[in-house]
Design a protein around this motif. Structure first.
Motif, PDB file in Angstrom:
ATOM      1  N   VAL A  97      -8.231   3.487  -4.355  1.00  0.00           N
ATOM      2  CA  VAL A  97      -8.560   3.268  -2.770  1.00  0.00           C
ATOM      3  C   VAL A  97      -7.115   2.724  -2.260  1.00  0.00           C
ATOM      4  O   VAL A  97      -6.815   2.833  -1.106  1.00  0.00           O
ATOM      5  N   HIS A  98      -6.086   2.332  -3.200  1.00  0.00           N
ATOM      6  CA  HIS A  98      -4.670   1.771  -2.424  1.00  0.00           C
ATOM      7  C   HIS A  98      -4.186   2.889  -1.785  1.00  0.00           C
ATOM      8  O   HIS A  98      -3.650   2.228  -0.640  1.00  0.00           O
ATOM      9  N   PRO A  99      -3.844   3.998  -2.042  1.00  0.00           N
ATOM     10  CA  PRO A  99      -2.939   4.862  -1.264  1.00  0.00           C
ATOM     11  C   PRO A  99      -3.899   5.104   0.180  1.00  0.00           C
ATOM     12  O   PRO A  99      -3.297   5.177   1.058  1.00  0.00           O
ATOM     13  N   VAL A 100      -5.077   5.212  -0.008  1.00  0.00           N
ATOM     14  CA  VAL A 100      -5.738   5.521   1.358  1.00  0.00           C
ATOM     15  C   VAL A 100      -5.897   4.269   2.275  1.00  0.00           C
ATOM     16  O   VAL A 100      -5.513   4.391   3.302  1.00  0.00           O
ATOM     17  N   SER A 101      -6.020   3.160   1.611  1.00  0.00           N
ATOM     18  CA  SER A 101      -6.038   1.998   2.457  1.00  0.00           C
ATOM     19  C   SER A 101      -4.495   1.877   3.100  1.00  0.00           C
ATOM     20  O   SER A 101      -4.438   1.385   4.162  1.00  0.00           O
ATOM     21  N   ALA A 102      -3.573   2.050   2.135  1.00  0.00           N
ATOM     22  CA  ALA A 102      -2.096   2.045   2.830  1.00  0.00           C
ATOM     23  C   ALA A 102      -1.858   2.990   3.864  1.00  0.00           C
ATOM     24  O   ALA A 102      -1.526   2.715   4.811  1.00  0.00           O
ATOM     25  N   ALA A 103      -2.437   4.222   3.734  1.00  0.00           N
ATOM     26  CA  ALA A 103      -2.252   5.181   4.818  1.00  0.00           C
ATOM     27  C   ALA A 103      -2.897   4.846   6.137  1.00  0.00           C
ATOM     28  O   ALA A 103      -2.462   4.831   7.331  1.00  0.00           O
ATOM     29  N   LEU A 104      -4.250   4.074   6.084  1.00  0.00           N
ATOM     30  CA  LEU A 104      -5.012   3.663   7.081  1.00  0.00           C
ATOM     31  C   LEU A 104      -4.336   2.652   7.613  1.00  0.00           C
ATOM     32  O   LEU A 104      -4.295   2.322   8.966  1.00  0.00           O
ATOM     33  N   VAL A 105      -3.798   1.709   7.238  1.00  0.00           N
ATOM     34  CA  VAL A 105      -3.299   0.417   7.503  1.00  0.00           C
ATOM     35  C   VAL A 105      -1.933   0.557   8.170  1.00  0.00           C
ATOM     36  O   VAL A 105      -1.670  -0.069   9.541  1.00  0.00           O
TER      37      VAL A 105
END
Length: 299
Positions: free
Chosen positions: A251-259
């Motif tokens: 979930v970290h790369p997706v979360s980073a892209a969204l944030v």
């Protein structure tokens, strides 16, 4: 005297509730981590990535020393050398990541860094499915590193350096966990890393005006990206299996892209989103296969 016995239904419900709480904690940890990085990025114009990392290391050291309560006077050389290496990894990983964020954006930088734990997981396996996952991840990396009009080769290289540091972080933590109790090793390494950043911080703040806003953003980065994830992950691991925790790392790369998109206005092209999805999928498949193999071996 009567003895209360929990029914199977009650036990199952308790496990389900615990797992939902664990999932919420892992989501909160990932979101907090990336919000911390984004908040730290807001201070880049004032004190630069090195200044932000210096403050973050100091805040992280205070938290990890308080939690780990290291007793360095009792460490043997066999315990000291991985701690010293981890301190260098701490210092290098955060500086390369934050500098990469300043050049190529939060989503892309964190995705490249995420290749570190993915590589460690794939390198330890000889299964065909993991070879396929490695090929998919490799193709995604090539897509992320593709030449483009605004390619920042230095930023991409720094992101890959952060990935190598994260891989080293995982391997060193395994050694430290086997040689030191609790979080003593992490606390000692964080304290040493903070000491390394004393001259860095002094130099940066001597040449940049340290505003209250920049200091607050950098300190928030330390709390959100170090203290909160550390505690949330520790509590989550008491409620969910370790193998499930490994899958959830995706979930970290997706979360980073969204944030990065919402907080910093950093938009990624469709190709980059597809590459991020491929890397996340490769990790998820590999972790699930590992979980299934572990469960089968335990039966």
């Amino acid at each position: 005297m009567t003895t209360s016995v929990s029914s199977p239904a009650a036990t199952s419900e308790a496990r389900s509730t615990g797992r939902r709480a664990g999932i919420a904690m892992m989501l909160g940890s990932a979101l907090s981590n990336q919000l911390g990085a984004a908040t730290g990025a807001l201070a880049f114009p004032a004190i630069g990535p090195a200044g932000v990392v210096a403050v973050r290391q100091w805040v992280a050291a205070v938290v990890l020393v308080a939690v780990g309560r290291p007793r360095p006077h009792r460490f043997t050389w066999r315990q000291w050398w991985p701690v010293l290496c981890l301190a260098l990894v701490f210092a290098t990983m955060n500086l390369t990541l934050y500098t990469a964020i300043s050049r190529i954006g939060l989503g892309l930088a964190v995705t490249l860094e995420f290749l570190g734990p993915l590589t460690v997981a794939l390198a330890a396996s000889r299964r065909r499915v993991d070879l396929l996952c490695a090929l998919v991840a490799g193709a995604a990396v090539l897509a992320l590193l593709r030449p483009r009009p605004t390619t920042d080769d230095v930023g991409l290289a720094l992101g890959l350096c952060a990935a190598a540091c994260w891989a080293a972080y995982i391997l060193l933590n395994r050694v430290i966990g086997a040689r030191l109790p609790g979080a003593e090793g992490s606390g000692a390494a964080a304290a040493l890393s903070a000491l390394l950043y004393l001259p860095v911080g002094a130099f940066v703040f001597a040449h940049h005006a340290l505003t209250a806003r920049a200091l607050a953003c950098a300190a928030a980065a330390g709390l959100l990206s170090s203290a909160v994830p550390f505690l949330a992950d520790m509590l989550a691991l008491r409620r969910v299996p370790t193998r499930f925790f490994g899958v959830f790392m995706s979930v970290h790369p997706v979360s980073a892209a969204l944030v990065g998109w919402v907080v910093l206005g950093q938009r990624l092209p469709v190709v980059d989103w597809a590459a991020i999805g491929a890397i996340v999928a490769a990790n998820t498949v590999s972790a699930r296969q590992t979980a299934a193999k572990t469960a089968g071996a335990g039966n």
